[in-house]
Design a protein around this motif. Structure first.
Motif: not given
Length: 175
Positions: A45-62
């Motif tokens: 759920d944590f990884v999916c939550r980050i990937l589903s957030d358009p702002t966080l999914a664009k952050r470098p280092g993911l």
């Protein structure tokens, strides 16, 4: 690992520090995975939550977080894996970092059953909104092509998805 706290740290991180924060959280995430067999739903759920957030999914280092997830993939149950594939498919449209897209394409091609991987890559090719993200689809297709003797996919099926990706790439070209 406190997933809510880690998520808040990512949200609050200044863009200039996002890579460093993601590296620290990825390390914490990887360490916490060592204590679970099978993997907890909280990790998925944590990884999916980050990937589903358009702002966080664009952050470098993911890509580091995805690598930690990949390393412990054997701990995923079949329903967790399907949930993760659905998450990748749903969130791929707003990915714009080539390294993250490579990590996603690689994960799908190496972990999903071959026909499922090809279907996912085809769907992602249609959703992608950046040429950098499309590179992840091409990587996944190259992996499937390289291993097609053992994965049972015909070259024609892989090439059909490749043409779909090419058409999407042409549509994404700047005018």
């Amino acid at each position: 690992m406190d997933f809510d706290q880690a998520y808040c740290r990512l949200i609050e991180a200044e863009p200039s520090r996002a890579r460093k924060v993601l590296r620290v959280i990825s390390d914490e995430f990887g360490e916490s995975l060592l204590t679970f067999a099978p993997m907890s739903d909280g990790h998925v759920d944590f990884v999916c939550r980050i990937l589903s957030d358009p702002t966080l999914a664009k952050r470098p280092g993911l890509e580091w977080l995805l690598m930690e997830f990949y390393l412990e993939r054997e701990k995923l149950s079949e329903p967790q894996l399907e949930r993760f594939f659905a998450c990748l498919d749903a969130s791929f449209g707003h990915l714009s970092d080539e390294k993250v897209a490579f990590a996603v394409g690689d994960f799908i091609a190496r972990v999903a059953p071959a026909i499922r991987a090809l279907t996912l890559l085809s769907e992602m090719a249609m959703k992608v909104n950046s040429r950098d993200a499309l590179a992840g689809v091409y990587l996944g297709l190259d992996i499937l092509r390289k291993h097609r003797a053992t994965n049972g996919l015909s070259l024609a099926k892989i090439e059909a998805v490749d043409r779909t990706a090419d058409a999407r790439a042409a549509a994404l070209k700047p005018l």
